[in-house]
Design an enzyme around this catalytic site. Structure first.
Site, PDB file in Angstrom:
ATOM      1  N   GLY A 169      20.739  61.713  -1.061  1.00 48.50           N
ATOM      2  CA  GLY A 169      22.106  62.189  -1.271  1.00 48.50           C
ATOM      3  C   GLY A 169      22.208  63.603  -1.815  1.00 48.50           C
ATOM      4  CD  GLU A 204      21.776  62.954  10.348  1.00 50.35           C
ATOM      5  OE1 GLU A 204      22.514  62.309   9.567  1.00 50.35           O
ATOM      6  OE2 GLU A 204      20.560  62.745  10.452  1.00 50.35           O
ATOM      7  CE1 TYR A 219      29.763  61.171   5.460  1.00 51.87           C
ATOM      8  CE2 TYR A 219      32.120  61.284   5.876  1.00 51.87           C
ATOM      9  CZ  TYR A 219      31.063  60.918   5.070  1.00 51.87           C
ATOM     10  OH  TYR A 219      31.300  60.297   3.875  1.00 51.87           O
ATOM     11  CD  GLU A 258      17.056  55.582   2.341  1.00 50.02           C
ATOM     12  OE1 GLU A 258      16.487  55.762   1.273  1.00 50.02           O
ATOM     13  OE2 GLU A 258      18.118  56.171   2.659  1.00 50.02           O
ATOM     14  CG  ASN A 271      12.934  56.282   0.685  1.00 47.91           C
ATOM     15  OD1 ASN A 271      13.263  57.468   0.689  1.00 47.91           O
ATOM     16  ND2 ASN A 271      13.808  55.312   0.738  1.00 47.91           N
ATOM     17  NE  ARG A 295      10.895  55.438  -3.843  1.00 44.36           N
ATOM     18  CZ  ARG A 295      11.840  56.147  -3.238  1.00 44.36           C
ATOM     19  NH1 ARG A 295      11.525  57.287  -2.646  1.00 44.36           N
ATOM     20  NH2 ARG A 295      13.096  55.725  -3.199  1.00 44.36           N
TER      21      ARG A 295
HETATM   22  C1  MV4 Z   1      24.757  59.955   6.081  1.00 42.38           C
HETATM   23  C2  MV4 Z   1      26.021  59.335   5.883  1.00 42.38           C
HETATM   24  C3  MV4 Z   1      26.925  59.391   6.910  1.00 42.38           C
HETATM   25  N1  MV4 Z   1      26.618  60.023   8.061  1.00 42.38           N
HETATM   26  N2  MV4 Z   1      24.506  60.564   7.255  1.00 42.38           N
HETATM   27  C4  MV4 Z   1      23.260  59.561   1.611  1.00 42.38           C
HETATM   28  C5  MV4 Z   1      21.891  59.594   1.043  1.00 42.38           C
HETATM   29  C6  MV4 Z   1      20.957  59.896   2.128  1.00 42.38           C
HETATM   30  N3  MV4 Z   1      19.948  58.879   2.131  1.00 42.38           N
HETATM   31  C7  MV4 Z   1      21.759  59.915   3.374  1.00 42.38           C
HETATM   32  N4  MV4 Z   1      23.102  59.557   3.001  1.00 42.38           N
HETATM   33  C8  MV4 Z   1      24.079  59.424   3.925  1.00 42.38           C
HETATM   34  N5  MV4 Z   1      23.834  59.977   5.143  1.00 42.38           N
HETATM   35  C9  MV4 Z   1      25.427  60.588   8.205  1.00 42.38           C
HETATM   36  N6  MV4 Z   1      25.159  61.225   9.354  1.00 42.38           N
HETATM   37  C10 MV4 Z   1      26.264  58.716   4.660  1.00 42.38           C
HETATM   38  C11 MV4 Z   1      25.286  58.761   3.674  1.00 42.38           C
HETATM   39  C12 MV4 Z   1      25.626  58.098   2.459  1.00 42.38           C
HETATM   40  C13 MV4 Z   1      24.885  57.020   1.999  1.00 42.38           C
HETATM   41  C14 MV4 Z   1      23.776  56.546   2.690  1.00 42.38           C
HETATM   42  C15 MV4 Z   1      23.049  55.488   2.226  1.00 42.38           C
HETATM   43  C16 MV4 Z   1      23.441  54.873   1.050  1.00 42.38           C
HETATM   44  C17 MV4 Z   1      24.507  55.322   0.351  1.00 42.38           C
HETATM   45  C18 MV4 Z   1      25.250  56.395   0.812  1.00 42.38           C
HETATM   46  C19 MV4 Z   1      26.352  56.832   0.086  1.00 42.38           C
HETATM   47  C20 MV4 Z   1      27.061  57.903   0.537  1.00 42.38           C
HETATM   48  C21 MV4 Z   1      26.697  58.542   1.712  1.00 42.38           C
END
Ligand code: MV4
Length: 447
Positions: free
Chosen positions: A165, A200, A202, A275, A290, A292
């Site tokens: 994030g 990317e 959203y 993920e 990840n 780990r």
């Molecule tokens: C995103 C997304 C929406 N669209 N990518 C947040 C942390 C990182 N691991 C990637 N994340 C996100 N990527 C696209 N193209 C929304 C998130 C995201 C999120 C992802 C996983 C778990 C919690 C989250 C909380 C807010 C946003």
């Protein structure tokens, strides 16, 4: 198998690793900071060595001191746990150069996957679904605007060096995109010394579903099914579960097989987590890997019956995976609550202090992984997680009922914890119905 290993971590995960080692007949050397000296979890190690002052950058993050302790302790290998140096490829490299096996993936795999843009490229190459977006890095604002026009707004600008994030900006129009690129780039440059960005589409309100994988040094890769970690606030997970609720068997299988394919494609070894985000129509997209063992690994242990820490030790010592994909079962439902020392009345800020009294729940299908006890003082220097409460039951309905019962039974005096918030989540009709996405907590719990 190793004769003796050093654990380059503290608290809950250090104790978890010691327990696995004890059962395997492997001796352990613990390291600790001055703040942790005298803590009871250290007594579970065969030996403990103090490596520096309380601040992590003078102890748990100090590579030279950890290597000195490894030499003093005469160990064969080093387990990094999670956090601290777990995904530091330089540390993995130093460990192996000094003759201590690093219980984790290769330096090359850590670097390849640590860079989110290159991880995305590997996923594409392996036929793993990625979010529509740029083919590689953004090279100019003009190019980014052309891509955004094609995939459609809103878009997300992400830092290659980011993850979890950090270094992300949403843009809902071409005007916002210019600003997003500038801000994300500056933030990434300042935080990681690398301002590289990619783009990317959203995905609004996705679910967060991750797949556990484990691989040996002989090319054998297995997935251990998935965990839903959508119940998080500000990228701090609060509740994780398996199986992911309201996900078709077809999607679950495809997502987990994609994860194993990505691991195979990147030459990954040891334990890792792939993920994904899943949209309302059950489309799933790879976002990051990840490299780990994760906090929530016991969720997977409960539903598969596989000890992940022992399996890490087995593959790191050069043995083959002791099971094949077809042998990996998935039984019932497991839920984990991360119990944090935090104050709900002050934006959930960490709430360290002395635990005067603690009564831990138990019973059928209940597990509590923790290093704390009545009389323990939660240090302000480290993570505020004091333990992980897990339940394993035949169905999700029973697992929720069991977790609610346990959270009510749990008594912690002296510090405030996340328990009341977790109770509220578990009793919410949408959570009970499995209608949960990454926006659920902000939407329903922060009023
Ligand atoms: C995103 C997304 C929406 N669209 N990518 C947040 C942390 C990182 N691991 C990637 N994340 C996100 N990527 C696209 N193209 C929304 C998130 C995201 C999120 C992802 C996983 C778990 C919690 C989250 C909380 C807010 C946003």
């Amino acid at each position: 198998m190793f004769k003796r290993i050093l654990i380059a971590n503290r608290g809950e995960i250090a104790l978890r690793i010691m327990r696995a080692c004890r059962e395997l007949g492997v001796e352990t050397v613990a390291v600790c900071s001055e703040a942790d000296r005298g803590s009871s979890w250290l007594e579970m190690a065969d030996r403990s060595i103090c490596i520096g002052p309380a601040p992590a950058n003078q102890s748990y993050l100090k590579i030279e001191r950890i290597i000195s302790a490894a030499e003093l302790g005469d160990v064969d290998a080093i387990h990094p746990g999670y956090g601290f140096l777990a995904e530091n490829s330089h540390f993995a490299d130093v460990c192996r150069s000094c003759g201590y096996e690093f219980i984790g993936p290769s330096v090359q795999a850590i670097d390849l996957l640590g860079d989110k843009n290159s991880a995305r490229q590997i996923a594409k190459k392996g036929g793993v679904p990625t979010v529509p977006g740029s083919d590689g890095l953004i090279t100019s604002e003009k190019q980014a605007k052309a891509i955004a026009q094609e995939i459609g707004y809103p878009v997300l600008v992400k830092a290659s060096a980011g993850g979890g994030g950090r270094g992300m900006r949403v843009a809902r129009s071409p005007e916002q995109l210019g600003t997003a690129i500038m801000q994300a780039g500056q933030e990434a440059e300042a935080a990681f010394g690398n301002g590289e960005l990619y783009l990317e589409k959203y995905i609004e309100g996705p679910r967060h579903v991750e797949a556990q994988i484990i691989a040996d040094n002989f090319g054998n890769v297995c997935h251990l099914w998935e965990r839903d970690c959508s119940a998080q606030r500000r990228h701090q997970k609060l509740i994780e579960e398996s199986p992911a609720p309201n996900l078709s068997v077809k999607t679950r299988k495809a997502l987990c097989e994609s994860a194993a394919r990505l691991a195979k494609e990147s030459g990954y070894t040891n334990a890792g987590t792939v993920e994904f985000i899943v949209d309302k129509d059950e489309n799933y997209y790879f976002i990051e890997m990840n490299a780990r063992i994760q906090v929530e690994h016991p969720v997977t242990e409960l539903v598969t019956g596989i000890d992940l820490i022992k399996t890490q030790m087995i593959v790191a010592s050069g043995e083959k995976l002791p099971f094949k994909q077809k042998d990996v079962e998935h039984n019932g439902c497991a839920i984990e609550c991360r119990i944090n020392a935090e104050d709900p009345d002050h934006q959930f800020r960490p709430c360290p202090g002395k635990i005067n009294q603690m009564i831990i729940p138990g019973g059928f299908g209940v597990r509590f992984d923790s290093h704390v006890h009545s009389g323990y003082t939660v240090s302000p220097y480290y993570d505020s997680m004091v333990g992980k409460l897990l339940v394993h039951q035949p169905t999700r309905e029973e697992a929720i009922a069991c977790m609610v019962r346990c959270l009510r039974e749990f008594k912690v005096e002296g510090i405030k914890t996340s328990i009341p918030l977790q109770l509220k989540i578990l009793e919410h009709p949408d959570f009970i119905a499995g209608k949960i996405d990454t926006g659920f907590i902000e939407r329903n719990m922060m009023k």
